[in-house]
Design a protein around this motif. Structure first.
Motif, PDB file in Angstrom:
ATOM      1  N   ASN A  55       0.815  -1.218   0.000  1.00 32.54           N
ATOM      2  CA  ASN A  55       0.000   0.000   0.000  1.00 32.54           C
ATOM      3  C   ASN A  55       0.847   1.267   0.000  1.00 32.54           C
ATOM      4  OD1 ASN A  55      -2.442  -1.458   0.025  1.00 32.54           O
ATOM      5  ND2 ASN A  55      -2.222  -1.778   2.220  1.00 32.54           N
ATOM      6  N   GLN A  56       2.101   1.163  -0.416  1.00 33.35           N
ATOM      7  CA  GLN A  56       2.998   2.312  -0.404  1.00 33.35           C
ATOM      8  C   GLN A  56       2.924   3.131  -1.702  1.00 33.35           C
ATOM      9  OE1 GLN A  56       5.156   3.272   2.203  1.00 33.35           O
ATOM     10  NE2 GLN A  56       4.090   1.735   3.408  1.00 33.35           N
ATOM     11  N   GLY A  57       2.297   2.587  -2.745  1.00 37.06           N
ATOM     12  CA  GLY A  57       2.178   3.305  -4.000  1.00 37.06           C
ATOM     13  C   GLY A  57       3.435   3.301  -4.853  1.00 37.06           C
ATOM     14  N   VAL A  58       4.347   2.366  -4.577  1.00 37.31           N
ATOM     15  CA  VAL A  58       5.591   2.274  -5.340  1.00 37.31           C
ATOM     16  C   VAL A  58       5.536   1.065  -6.270  1.00 37.31           C
ATOM     17  CG1 VAL A  58       7.035   3.431  -3.639  1.00 37.31           C
ATOM     18  CG2 VAL A  58       6.714   0.962  -3.484  1.00 37.31           C
ATOM     19  N   THR A  59       6.410   1.071  -7.248  1.00 38.25           N
ATOM     20  CA  THR A  59       6.577  -0.087  -8.116  1.00 38.25           C
ATOM     21  C   THR A  59       7.683  -0.948  -7.524  1.00 38.25           C
ATOM     22  OG1 THR A  59       5.948   1.210 -10.057  1.00 38.25           O
ATOM     23  CG2 THR A  59       7.158  -0.836 -10.450  1.00 38.25           C
ATOM     24  N   CYS A  60       7.403  -2.238  -7.345  1.00 37.03           N
ATOM     25  CA  CYS A  60       8.386  -3.166  -6.777  1.00 37.03           C
ATOM     26  C   CYS A  60       8.612  -4.319  -7.738  1.00 37.03           C
ATOM     27  CB  CYS A  60       7.893  -3.754  -5.457  1.00 37.03           C
ATOM     28  SG  CYS A  60       7.832  -2.600  -4.123  1.00 37.03           S
ATOM     29  N   GLU A  61       9.875  -4.630  -7.941  1.00 33.87           N
ATOM     30  CA  GLU A  61      10.255  -5.812  -8.711  1.00 33.87           C
ATOM     31  C   GLU A  61      11.156  -6.641  -7.811  1.00 33.87           C
ATOM     32  OE1 GLU A  61      11.768  -5.152 -12.669  1.00 33.87           O
ATOM     33  OE2 GLU A  61      10.703  -3.233 -12.766  1.00 33.87           O
ATOM     34  N   VAL A  62      10.677  -7.810  -7.429  1.00 36.61           N
ATOM     35  CA  VAL A  62      11.425  -8.673  -6.521  1.00 36.61           C
ATOM     36  C   VAL A  62      12.312  -9.606  -7.340  1.00 36.61           C
ATOM     37  CG1 VAL A  62      11.247 -10.409  -4.703  1.00 36.61           C
ATOM     38  CG2 VAL A  62       9.570  -8.553  -4.825  1.00 36.61           C
ATOM     39  N   GLY A  63      13.599  -9.566  -7.043  1.00 36.54           N
ATOM     40  CA  GLY A  63      14.552 -10.439  -7.702  1.00 36.54           C
ATOM     41  C   GLY A  63      15.041 -11.505  -6.742  1.00 36.54           C
ATOM     42  N   THR A  64      15.983 -12.298  -7.172  1.00 34.77           N
ATOM     43  CA  THR A  64      16.492 -13.373  -6.314  1.00 34.77           C
ATOM     44  C   THR A  64      17.411 -12.861  -5.216  1.00 34.77           C
ATOM     45  OG1 THR A  64      18.304 -13.760  -7.856  1.00 34.77           O
ATOM     46  CG2 THR A  64      16.330 -15.123  -8.131  1.00 34.77           C
TER      47      THR A  64
END
Length: 79
Positions: free
Chosen positions: A29-38
């Motif tokens: 709910n932070q309004g950011v774009t997140c891309e989770v990597g290894t």
């Protein structure tokens, strides 16, 4: 626009994956774009959102881990 690469390292625990996943869930709910990597997570958004997201990650993880290391690289480049 601000972006960062962040890695969490909970120490002296057998449930580090759970701690990291709970911290990442707190960003929904932070309004950011997140891309989770290894090895790390990439976060982008407004400067206020990114700084708040870094704080949220740290606060959430540190409340569940006895010791924690967090590595953050921040950039204001749009490329």
């Amino acid at each position: 626009m601000l972006s960062c690469e962040v890695s969490l390292y909970p120490m002296e625990t057998t449930n580090s994956d759970q701690i990291i996943n709970q911290a990442l869930a707190a960003l929904q709910n932070q309004g950011v774009t997140c891309e989770v990597g290894t090895m790390s997570t990439y976060i982008s958004g407004s400067p206020e959102q990114v700084w708040q997201s870094i704080k949220t990650l740290y606060d959430t993880a540190s409340s569940r881990a006895k010791e924690l290391s967090m590595v953050v690289t921040i950039s204001n480049s749009t490329k």
